[in-house]
Design an enzyme around this catalytic site. Structure first.
Site, mmCIF file in Angstrom:
data_model
loop_
_atom_site.group_PDB
_atom_site.id
_atom_site.type_symbol
_atom_site.label_atom_id
_atom_site.label_comp_id
_atom_site.label_asym_id
_atom_site.label_seq_id
_atom_site.Cartn_x
_atom_site.Cartn_y
_atom_site.Cartn_z
ATOM 1 N N LYS A 211 0.824 -1.220 0.000
ATOM 2 C CA LYS A 211 0.000 0.000 0.000
ATOM 3 C C LYS A 211 0.856 1.268 0.000
ATOM 4 O O LYS A 211 2.028 1.237 0.370
ATOM 5 C CB LYS A 211 -0.958 -0.006 1.200
ATOM 6 C CG LYS A 211 -2.111 -0.990 1.004
ATOM 7 C CD LYS A 211 -3.164 -0.881 2.076
ATOM 8 C CE LYS A 211 -4.293 -1.873 1.791
ATOM 9 N NZ LYS A 211 -5.265 -1.955 2.886
ATOM 10 N N ARG A 246 -2.923 -9.780 5.716
ATOM 11 C CA ARG A 246 -3.401 -9.958 4.333
ATOM 12 C C ARG A 246 -2.283 -9.497 3.396
ATOM 13 O O ARG A 246 -1.941 -8.315 3.397
ATOM 14 C CB ARG A 246 -4.673 -9.127 4.161
ATOM 15 C CG ARG A 246 -5.344 -9.252 2.815
ATOM 16 C CD ARG A 246 -6.629 -8.432 2.769
ATOM 17 N NE ARG A 246 -7.282 -8.577 1.469
ATOM 18 C CZ ARG A 246 -6.970 -7.844 0.410
ATOM 19 N NH1 ARG A 246 -6.047 -6.919 0.476
ATOM 20 N NH2 ARG A 246 -7.612 -8.039 -0.744
HETATM 21 C C1 9MG Z 1 -9.927 -5.986 0.323
HETATM 22 N N1 9MG Z 1 -8.945 -5.284 1.111
HETATM 23 C C2 9MG Z 1 -7.996 -4.418 0.670
HETATM 24 N N2 9MG Z 1 -7.278 -3.954 1.708
HETATM 25 C C3 9MG Z 1 -7.777 -4.541 2.819
HETATM 26 C C4 9MG Z 1 -7.479 -4.470 4.187
HETATM 27 O O1 9MG Z 1 -6.527 -3.666 4.635
HETATM 28 N N3 9MG Z 1 -8.191 -5.212 5.046
HETATM 29 C C5 9MG Z 1 -9.194 -6.012 4.598
HETATM 30 N N4 9MG Z 1 -9.884 -6.729 5.507
HETATM 31 N N5 9MG Z 1 -9.534 -6.117 3.305
HETATM 32 C C6 9MG Z 1 -8.825 -5.398 2.456
#
Ligand code: 9MG
Length: 271
Positions: A211, A246
């Protein structure tokens, strides 16, 4: 949690079947690399990404769930659309990851009478516009925790057991500054609502992979250049209690967390 974006902009845009084949190959690679959960998404959540029509999202997501359901890895679905939630759960998905925190009409009803896990994320604004408007927090950590506590309350009022819920501060989703994002990371445990007396804490999911918050710190302009920064962020999150990270780069993250785990083990042995 490995990210599987089933969107033409994530793969060579050679048509539906090529995207599907490439997504399945990527899922197999992540499984070989030691992923614990695969998060399947049919609509990009990048700031400014266009919404995907319902039928298109269903056609992207459901066949992937059907293809992966027997592979022994829990499947999460990144969607805010109740129809996609229902179809994916019917196809065998285990978890719904809703960036809207089940606030959209019909979302709660779609998951209420099932057994699936739920990830409730904090987001200010919406993906198309969230980084453009005025984003102001007096106390970003406290405000995110209050929001998540209110969502947990709404879910439990709807009859959803607390044990099904994990929470997520939503890195980058309506967090305008380096200070907002890194305060949330530094104080990650404080972002989760207080559990009931005697109950286990809510598992925290942290998503920072590639990000722009990492680009701000490292100067890396494109997401692909942010692998090392993403791995560092994942380790920081786990060290602060994240139960799920994630990520795009499963192998690199698994290796880094094995090293972190060995240090932790040695630390505990020395007590
Ligand atoms: C779909 N998505 C993209 N970024 C995310 C994040 O930081 N957390 C979660 N739960 N989903 C995300």
């Amino acid at each position: 949690m490995g990210i599987l974006n089933v969107t033409p902009d994530s793969f060579s845009d050679g048509g539906r079947f090529l995207v599907r084949d490439e997504a399945l190959r990527q899922a197999e690679r992540m499984i070989a690399e030691g992923v614990d959960i695969i998060d399947i998404g049919g609509e990009s959540t990048r700031p400014g990404a266009p919404p995907v029509p319902l039928e298109e999202e269903l056609e992207r997501v459901v066949p992937i769930v059907e293809a992966l359901v027997g592979m022994g890895v829990p499947l999460s679905i990144d969607t805010y659309k109740p129809e996609v939630m229902r179809a994916a759960l019917a196809a065998g998905a285990d978890l719904i990851n809703d960036i809207w925190g089940f606030r959209r009409p019909g979302a709660l009803d779609a998951v209420r009478d099932t057994n699936c896990g739920l990830c409730v994320m904090h987001m200010l604004g919406e993906p198309q516009t969230m980084q453009r408007g005025q984003i102001d927090y007096e106390d970003v950590v406290g405000e995110v925790r209050a929001f998540l506590a209110a969502r947990v309350e709404a879910l439990t009022q709807a009859g959803i057991a607390r044990g099904r819920i994990s929470v997520d501060p939503g890195f980058g989703f309506g967090k305008a500054t380096r200070e907002h994002n890194f305060a949330l990371l530094a104080r990650l445990p404080e972002t989760a609502p207080e559990p009931d007396a005697g109950a286990a804490p809510f598992p925290i999911l942290a998503g920072m992979s590639r990000k722009s918050m990492l680009g701000v710190v490292t100067g890396r302009k494109t997401p692909d250049e942010r692998v090392a920064a993403s791995v560092a962020a994942a380790v920081c999150a786990v060290e602060r209690g994240a139960a799920i990270v994630r990520v795009h780069d499963v192998a690199e993250t698994v290796d880094a967390l094995k090293v972190w785990g060995a240090v932790r083990e040695a630390e505990l042995a020395a007590r």
